[in-house]
Scaffold this active site. Structure first.
Site, PDB file in Angstrom:
ATOM      1  N   LYS A 205       0.820  -1.226   0.000  1.00 34.89           N
ATOM      2  CA  LYS A 205       0.000   0.000   0.000  1.00 34.89           C
ATOM      3  C   LYS A 205       0.843   1.261   0.000  1.00 34.89           C
ATOM      4  O   LYS A 205       2.015   1.264   0.334  1.00 34.89           O
ATOM      5  CB  LYS A 205      -0.990  -0.043   1.163  1.00 34.89           C
ATOM      6  CG  LYS A 205      -2.116  -1.015   0.830  1.00 34.89           C
ATOM      7  CD  LYS A 205      -3.362  -0.805   1.603  1.00 34.89           C
ATOM      8  CE  LYS A 205      -4.449  -1.727   1.017  1.00 34.89           C
ATOM      9  NZ  LYS A 205      -5.540  -1.954   1.918  1.00 34.89           N
ATOM     10  N   ARG A 241      -4.261  -9.957   4.403  1.00 29.44           N
ATOM     11  CA  ARG A 241      -4.593  -9.941   2.969  1.00 29.44           C
ATOM     12  C   ARG A 241      -3.357  -9.463   2.216  1.00 29.44           C
ATOM     13  O   ARG A 241      -2.981  -8.305   2.338  1.00 29.44           O
ATOM     14  CB  ARG A 241      -5.780  -9.002   2.753  1.00 29.44           C
ATOM     15  CG  ARG A 241      -6.264  -8.925   1.312  1.00 29.44           C
ATOM     16  CD  ARG A 241      -7.390  -7.911   1.184  1.00 29.44           C
ATOM     17  NE  ARG A 241      -7.902  -7.861  -0.171  1.00 29.44           N
ATOM     18  CZ  ARG A 241      -7.322  -7.177  -1.156  1.00 29.44           C
ATOM     19  NH1 ARG A 241      -6.225  -6.480  -0.943  1.00 29.44           N
ATOM     20  NH2 ARG A 241      -7.849  -7.194  -2.359  1.00 29.44           N
TER      21      ARG A 241
HETATM   22  N1  HH2 Z   1      -7.548  -3.480   0.160  1.00 23.64           N
HETATM   23  C1  HH2 Z   1      -7.796  -3.485  -1.159  1.00 23.64           C
HETATM   24  C2  HH2 Z   1      -8.913  -4.148  -1.678  1.00 23.64           C
HETATM   25  N2  HH2 Z   1      -9.735  -4.855  -0.861  1.00 23.64           N
HETATM   26  N3  HH2 Z   1     -10.300  -5.621   1.301  1.00 23.64           N
HETATM   27  C3  HH2 Z   1     -10.070  -5.657   2.619  1.00 23.64           C
HETATM   28  N4  HH2 Z   1     -10.864  -6.353   3.438  1.00 23.64           N
HETATM   29  N5  HH2 Z   1      -8.996  -4.982   3.175  1.00 23.64           N
HETATM   30  C4  HH2 Z   1      -8.143  -4.248   2.410  1.00 23.64           C
HETATM   31  O1  HH2 Z   1      -7.207  -3.641   2.975  1.00 23.64           O
HETATM   32  C5  HH2 Z   1      -8.366  -4.191   1.002  1.00 23.64           C
HETATM   33  C6  HH2 Z   1      -9.478  -4.896   0.463  1.00 23.64           C
HETATM   34  C7  HH2 Z   1      -6.884  -2.746  -2.089  1.00 23.64           C
HETATM   35  O2  HH2 Z   1      -5.891  -3.589  -2.601  1.00 23.64           O
HETATM   36  P1  HH2 Z   1      -5.914  -4.327  -4.033  1.00 23.64           P
HETATM   37  O3  HH2 Z   1      -7.040  -5.290  -4.133  1.00 23.64           O
HETATM   38  O4  HH2 Z   1      -4.589  -4.922  -4.286  1.00 23.64           O
HETATM   39  O5  HH2 Z   1      -6.083  -3.170  -5.084  1.00 23.64           O
HETATM   40  P2  HH2 Z   1      -7.333  -2.666  -5.896  1.00 23.64           P
HETATM   41  O6  HH2 Z   1      -8.393  -2.267  -4.959  1.00 23.64           O
HETATM   42  O7  HH2 Z   1      -6.767  -1.504  -6.683  1.00 23.64           O
HETATM   43  O8  HH2 Z   1      -7.790  -3.795  -6.781  1.00 23.64           O
END
Ligand code: HH2
Length: 271
Positions: A205, A241
Site C-alpha cells: 500500500k 490480505r
Molecule cells: N484493500 C484493497 C482491496 N480490498 N479488502 C479488505 N478487506 N482490506 C483491504 O485492505 C483491502 C481490500 C486494495 O488492494 P488491491 O485489491 O490490491 O487493489 P485494488 O483495490 O486496486 O484492486
C-alpha cells in the site's frame, strides 16, 4: 489471504491477471505458496478508481471462482461492494463476502448477506474510492474506526447475519492519511478486542511509499509490506490480505520460530 485481482487497473497488479487463465494460474500459485484463503476481485478500489458495471465484474470473477473451486483447494472470498455480484459469487462457490463498504454499497447489502449465510468482512472506509484520499480528517481515528466497525457489525447481526460469521478490517489506506494509517496499525489490539476476527490489508500500500520515498512503484514495497504484516500478526490480525504469499508465509514462520515458546522446535533442527 492471497489477493487475485481480475482487473485492468488495480494499484499493484492491474492488468496482469485480467485474462481468466492467467488469473487462475496466479490463484493456484498463491495456494501452492501457502495461501489459506483467496480473495478474488473484479473491481479496483484504489484511490481514484472508476466504478465497474456488475455484468463486467461478474464476467471477470465468475470463471475464475469456478475454475479455482474445481481444484477444490481453499475457501474463496469475493471482494465486491455489489450484492448481486456477491450472490452470484456465492452461487459459484465463494463462502466469504469481503465488502470494503462494510455492507453499505447498496440498500439491500445487509439483507443479502444475511440471506446468503456466508462469512462477511466489514471494512472501514471514509468516503468512496474515487475521492476518499482528497482530504480525510478524523478527531480520534482509532476510536472512530472502532465505533464504525462495532456499529456495522451490530447492523449486520440485527439483519440476521450470524455473529460468528463476521470479521472486521480497519481499511488501511481507505480514506486515511499516513498519520491515520500509522495510528491504526499501532492500535490494532484495541480493534482486535471488539471480539471479531480481524482482517488486515497492508500489502504494497501507498503508506509504505510515504515512509520510504523510493518505493514509488507498488512492486517495490515488499519490505514494508512484510514489516507491517508482522506487526499486524502481533497486533491480533487473524487474516493478512497479501499479494506476496510466499514471502509473507516465510516471514511469519521465522517470526514464529523466533518467539520464546518455539525455541525447542527450532533447536531440534540442527541448523
Ligand atoms: N484493500 C484493497 C482491496 N480490498 N479488502 C479488505 N478487506 N482490506 C483491504 O485492505 C483491502 C481490500 C486494495 O488492494 P488491491 O485489491 O490490491 O487493489 P485494488 O483495490 O486496486 O484492486
Amino acid at each position: 489471504m492471497g489477493v487475485v485481482n481480475v482487473t485492468p487497473d488495480s494499484f499493484s497488479d492491474g492488468g496482469r491477471f485480467l485474462d481468466g487463465a492467467a488469473a487462475v494460474r496466479h490463484a493456484l500459485k498463491l495456494i501452492a505458496d501457502g495461501a489459506d484463503i483467496l480473495d478474488i476481485g473484479g473491481e479496483s478500489t484504489r484511490p481514484g478508481a472508476d466504478p465497474v458495471p456488475a455484468e463486467v465484474e461478474l464476467a471477470r470473477v465468475l470463471p475464475v471462482i469456478r475454475a479455482v473451486r474445481a481444484h477444490g483447494a481453499v475457501p474463496i472470498s469475493i471482494d465486491t461492494i455489489k450484492p448481486e455480484v456477491a450472490r452470484a459469487a456465492v452461487d459459484a462457490g465463494a463462502t466469504i463476502w469481503n465488502d470494503v463498504t462494510a455492507l453499505r454499497g447498496a440498500r439491500d447489502s445487509v439483507k443479502v448477506a444475511a440471506e446468503l449465510g456466508c462469512e462477511v468482512i466489514l471494512m472501514h472506509m471514509r468516503g468512496e474510492p474515487r475521492t476518499m484520499q482528497d482530504d480525510p480528517r478524523y478527531g480520534d481515528v482509532v476510536w472512530e474506526v472502532r465505533r464504525f466497525l462495532a456499529e456495522r457489525a451490530k447492523a449486520a447481526v440485527a439483519a440476521g447475519v450470524a455473529r460468528d460469521r463476521i470479521q472486521v478490517d480497519p481499511g488501511i489506506g481507505f480514506g486515511k492519511r499516513l498519520e491515520h494509517n500509522l495510528a491504526l496499525l499501532r492500535a490494532l489490539p484495541r480493534l482486535a478486542d471488539l471480539g471479531f476476527p480481524m482482517v488486515l490489508g497492508v500489502s504494497r500500500k501507498r503508506f509504505i511509499a510515504a515512509i520510504d520515498h523510493k518505493a514509488g512503484s507498488a512492486d517495490d514495497r515488499l519490505g514494508g509490506s512484510l514489516a507491517a504484516a508482522l506487526l499486524g500478526a502481533e497486533g491480533g490480525a487473524a487474516v493478512l490480505r497479501v499479494h506476496d504469499v510466499r514471502e509473507t508465509v516465510q516471514a511469519l514462520a521465522v517470526r514464529g520460530a523466533l518467539s520464546a515458546d518455539a525455541a525447542d522446535v527450532v533447536g531440534s533442527e540442527h541448523v
